[in-house]
Enzyme design. Structure first.
Site, short mmCIF file in Angstrom:
data_model
loop_
_atom_site.label_atom_id
_atom_site.label_comp_id
_atom_site.label_asym_id
_atom_site.label_seq_id
_atom_site.Cartn_x
_atom_site.Cartn_y
_atom_site.Cartn_z
CB SER A 101 -0.95 0.02 1.20
OG SER A 101 -2.05 -0.82 0.97
CE LYS A 104 -4.56 1.73 -0.53
NZ LYS A 104 -3.99 0.38 -0.41
CB SER A 159 -4.48 1.06 4.00
OG SER A 159 -3.57 0.83 2.96
#
Length: 396
Positions: A101, A104, A159
């Site tokens: 993640s 991101k 997340s």
């Protein structure tokens, strides 16, 4: 025609010549002295040393008195000055690894500027199609209307891959967003990154590096909205009839699960998948300096080792101020000429130092050293609903 001169005339002429020579002599001597005297030495231009970032193993150029680097088990890591872009030390900085993640950060760099935070959107089934099994979720519901700001809090705090899917839909679609992210990465000089799934969910061929992730985090902090979202510790998220509490999964920010919050921490983003292991991009401000640290896939300890190793690298970086020469630059591979660096947001309200005047407005933060327990979450009505987002170990 003059055929001769008297002895008196000659003597007078000679006297005048001698007087003239004597009168000019100091000037000539001075002039000669100025010409012959060596010019003061000019400052020598600094000759950039070759970057060491493509070499394997630990890279550092220490001066006498620099603290010893900590023992770090991560497959790849990097410590850089967020203001100058100088890399202070690294280990396999360009090693291509699954980012989880932390990707991101690139997603936000790419999509966030094009979507007004107050824009409202009612979620459709198509928006949520294709979310990977086991993904971390914030709890987006079909038919519910959210602001873009709500969705970004879902991305940065929980997340939430569901929030990423909705924002990608608003930004032109899943594949188009991946292509835009790839273009953005290359423009920033992040050449190790290959984007397949914008939310960071494991996908064949999807990789990044400690170098690239540091670039994404550094550039993200220059965007006030990005900086505010990534430094927010807790917030309310819209639900059925009422909102519910969500907390940032970055333990250096919140101090949750026994991880001590880091003084001066700013964010940025953590991640985990079974393939990538634990990954983290974090930044902190101390004594007028902002450092950014990337840690990818520690090989020792448990799920919280990534925070311990990031903490030790931040401590080293602040202790090594002025005692190392850079081993490279985060600007070294940019495709466009380097522009004057914009001011980097220097600290979050989560851990602002007493003399720090740059805490960001609108950030719901945690004072350094208090953690979530110090907030009294029950008192402020935050009910962290575990069914809305999965615990540590979720994919993406």
């Amino acid at each position: 025609m003059i055929t001769g001169l008297s002895s008196r005339t000659v003597s007078s002429a000679c006297a005048l010549c001698v007087a003239g020579m004597l009168a000019l002599a100091p000037t000539a001597a001075s002039a000669g002295q100025r010409i012959m005297e060596p010019a003061p030495p000019r400052p020598r231009a600094a000759v950039p040393q070759p970057a060491l970032l493509y070499r394997s193993g630990v890279q550092v150029r220490p001066h006498r008195g620099v603290p010893a680097l900590p023992d770090v088990s991560a497959l790849s890591w990097l410590v850089a000055d967020a203001d100058t872009g100088e890399v202070l030390a690294s280990h396999d900085a360009h090693r291509k690894l699954p980012p989880a993640s932390t990707l991101k950060t690139l997603f936000a760099l790419t999509v966030l500027p094009g979507l007004p935070s107050t824009m409202r959107h009612t979620v459709t089934p198509e928006d949520l199609a294709g979310i990977g099994p086991g993904s971390s979720l914030v709890g987006i519901e079909e038919g519910h209307t959210y602001t873009v700001a709500d969705l970004w809090r879902g991305v940065f705090l929980a997340s939430g891959n569901d929030a990423v899917h909705v924002l990608a839909s608003l930004g032109g679609g899943w594949e188009a967003t991946a292509a835009k992210m790839q273009t953005k990465a290359h423009a920033l000089g992040a050449l190790d990154t290959h984007v397949v799934s914008p939310d960071g969910y494991d996908a064949p061929g999807q990789v990044s590096s400690a170098f690239d992730l540091a670039i994404f985090g550094r550039n993200g902090l220059r965007n006030p909205d990005f900086a505010r979202y990534c430094s927010t510790a807790v917030a309310q998220f819209p639900g059925d009839g009422s909102s519910y509490g969500i907390a940032n999964t970055n333990r250096l920010l919140t101090g949750a699960n026994g991880v001590e919050p880091y003084p001066g921490v700013i964010g940025v983003k953590n991640g985990y998948t079974s393939n990538a292991g634990n990954t983290l991009v974090t930044a902190a401000r101390r004594n007028g300096r902002t450092l950014i640290v990337t840690v990818m896939n520690p090989q020792a300890g448990g799920g919280y080792t990534v925070y311990q190793e990031a903490r030790s690298l931040l401590d080293w970086g602040f202790g090594a101020a002025g005692l190392v020469d850079p081993v490279g630059s985060l600007d070294g591979l940019r495709a466009t000429p380097r522009q004057a660096p914009a001011a980097t947001p220097v600290a979050a309200a989560t851990a602002a130092e007493p003399d720090d005047d740059s805490a960001w407005p609108g950030t719901l933060g945690v004072a350094a050293g208090t953690g979530l327990a110090g907030l009294g979450l029950g008192a402020v009505g935050l009910t962290l609903r575990a069914r809305r987002r999965r615990a540590e170990g979720d994919e993406g």
